[in-house]
Design an enzyme around this catalytic site. Structure first.
Site, PDB file in Angstrom:
ATOM      1  N   VAL A 121       0.874  -1.170   0.000  1.00 37.97           N
ATOM      2  CA  VAL A 121       0.000   0.000   0.000  1.00 37.97           C
ATOM      3  C   VAL A 121       0.910   1.218   0.000  1.00 37.97           C
ATOM      4  O   VAL A 121       1.812   1.319   0.831  1.00 37.97           O
ATOM      5  CB  VAL A 121      -0.936   0.029   1.232  1.00 37.97           C
ATOM      6  CG1 VAL A 121      -1.890   1.213   1.159  1.00 37.97           C
ATOM      7  CG2 VAL A 121      -1.705  -1.268   1.376  1.00 37.97           C
ATOM      8  N   HIS A 135      -7.281   7.306   2.232  1.00 40.72           N
ATOM      9  CA  HIS A 135      -7.544   5.922   1.820  1.00 40.72           C
ATOM     10  C   HIS A 135      -6.442   4.978   2.309  1.00 40.72           C
ATOM     11  O   HIS A 135      -6.713   3.876   2.777  1.00 40.72           O
ATOM     12  CB  HIS A 135      -7.669   5.873   0.285  1.00 40.72           C
ATOM     13  CG  HIS A 135      -7.990   4.530  -0.269  1.00 40.72           C
ATOM     14  ND1 HIS A 135      -9.228   3.954  -0.135  1.00 40.72           N
ATOM     15  CD2 HIS A 135      -7.234   3.650  -0.962  1.00 40.72           C
ATOM     16  CE1 HIS A 135      -9.219   2.764  -0.720  1.00 40.72           C
ATOM     17  NE2 HIS A 135      -8.015   2.556  -1.224  1.00 40.72           N
TER      18      HIS A 135
END
Length: 129
Positions: free
Chosen positions: A65, A72
């Site tokens: 990520v 987010h």
């Protein structure tokens, strides 16, 4: 160690995922049975593990990520980490968290060998008596 290990690999950043997988595979005991399931992103990892709990002795979550311009990153990282820990503790099965969270692609490329550390963690738990 004859154990069945499921690797759930998030392919969102394919180059990074491939590096995580390569480093992980080098550290899995040769006698282990390994299955790899690829998912679109890290958010799909916990449900994939949950669907396969009875079939495997241990699990390896691999993915990346990278922080963007919105929150987010924080939501996905925290939710996935919490779900992985919940599965591991409630099911009493090791889940190696090889999901790297990075601020940029440069950091991700530098950390794509971290899959090895997650494998070492599950092998350590599997070896406990």
């Amino acid at each position: 160690m004859n154990k069945k290990i499921l690797i759930v690999l998030a392919n969102y950043y394919k180059d990074i995922s491939d590096g995580l997988l390569k480093s992980a595979m080098k550290n899995i005991p040769k006698s282990s049975y390994v299955k790899i399931i690829r998912v679109p992103g890290v958010f799909e990892i916990p449900v994939t593990i949950s669907k396969n709990l009875k079939k495997f002795d241990a699990f390896l979550a691999l993915g990346c990520v990278i922080k963007g311009q919105t929150p987010h990153f924080d939501f996905i990282s925290q939710a996935t980490t919490n779900a992985i820990m919940d599965i591991s503790v409630s099911q009493k099965k090791p889940v190696g968290n090889g999901i790297i969270t990075c601020l940029n692609m440069r950091q991700a490329k530098a950390r794509k060998s971290k899959g090895a550390e997650a494998v070492k963690a599950i092998v350590s738990i599997l070896s406990q008596k």
